[in-house]
Scaffold this active site. Structure first.
Site, PDB file in Angstrom:
ATOM      1  CB  ILE A  34     147.133  12.526  66.832  1.00  0.00           C
ATOM      2  CG1 ILE A  34     147.478  14.341  67.068  1.00  0.00           C
ATOM      3  CG2 ILE A  34     146.425  12.127  65.773  1.00  0.00           C
ATOM      4  CD1 ILE A  34     149.256  14.114  67.071  1.00  0.00           C
ATOM      5  CG  ASN A  89     141.435  -1.368  63.937  1.00  0.00           C
ATOM      6  OD1 ASN A  89     140.226  -2.163  64.059  1.00  0.00           O
ATOM      7  ND2 ASN A  89     141.755  -0.086  64.215  1.00  0.00           N
ATOM      8  CG  HIS A 102     146.854   0.834  69.283  1.00  0.00           C
ATOM      9  ND1 HIS A 102     147.644   0.432  68.135  1.00  0.00           N
ATOM     10  CD2 HIS A 102     145.805   1.242  68.707  1.00  0.00           C
ATOM     11  CE1 HIS A 102     147.501   0.812  66.942  1.00  0.00           C
ATOM     12  NE2 HIS A 102     146.136   0.931  66.641  1.00  0.00           N
ATOM     13  CG  PHE A 103     143.063  -2.913  73.377  1.00  0.00           C
ATOM     14  CD1 PHE A 103     144.331  -3.290  74.194  1.00  0.00           C
ATOM     15  CD2 PHE A 103     142.081  -3.396  73.295  1.00  0.00           C
ATOM     16  CE1 PHE A 103     144.290  -5.056  73.876  1.00  0.00           C
ATOM     17  CE2 PHE A 103     141.799  -5.073  73.256  1.00  0.00           C
ATOM     18  CZ  PHE A 103     142.919  -5.266  73.381  1.00  0.00           C
TER      19      PHE A 103
END
Ligand code: 5GP
Length: 142
Positions: A34, A89, A102-103
């Site tokens: 986003i 992260n 998540h990547f």
């Protein structure tokens, strides 16, 4: 799916919160970030299970996530980008804002000079129409 009740990305994975999808199968969902670092910035999440970070995630789920990251990277190269970065992260002190693994797959324009500017929203879309053009370009090349 083994969901966490208050997890934003579990809600996105289930379709309870909308996202601009790039690719999905029974295991993973790839969707546009986003607040893109670069236009086309895509996130890959698991639809099968909730876990927070790399070291909390079972190897089979990690393999599915990496296969998804590879698929998105291939689409970026086919779409004409010059390269891409993969970032993941871990925990708040590692800069992780959403505690569902998540990547980040971040495309880099051909001939782009200098290091990646890792800053949320560094390259926002002009409007929803431009965002949808990037999504369509990536979808077409998957
Ligand atoms: P992290 O800092 O946890 O590695 O990255 C989280 C990412 O999720 C950020 O890049 C942020 O812009 C993105 N993000 C946060 N909320 C939403 C949302 O509701 N929808 C989408 N598509 N991306 C989000």
């Amino acid at each position: 799916m083994d969901v966490a009740m208050d997890c934003l990305f579990c809600k996105i994975a289930k379709g309870d919160i909308p996202s601009v999808k790039i690719y999905e199968d029974e295991n993973i969902l790839a969707f546009l970030d986003i607040s893109p670092v670069e236009k086309g910035h895509t996130l890959v999440i698991s639809k099968r299970a909730h876990s927070e970070a790399l070291i909390d995630t079972p190897p089979d789920i990690l393999a599915e996530l990496l296969a998804g990251a590879k698929k998105v990277g291939e689409a970026m190269m086919k779409a004409g980008f010059g390269g891409f970065n993969v970032i993941q992260n871990n925990y708040r002190d590692g800069g992780q804002a959403v505690p569902h693994i998540h990547f980040h797959i971040i495309p880099r324009a051909k001939g782009r000079k200098g290091p990646l500017e890792w800053r949320s929203g560094a390259n926002p879309y002009r409007d929803d129409a431009e965002r949808d053009e990037f999504a369509a370009l990536l979808r077409k090349n998957i």
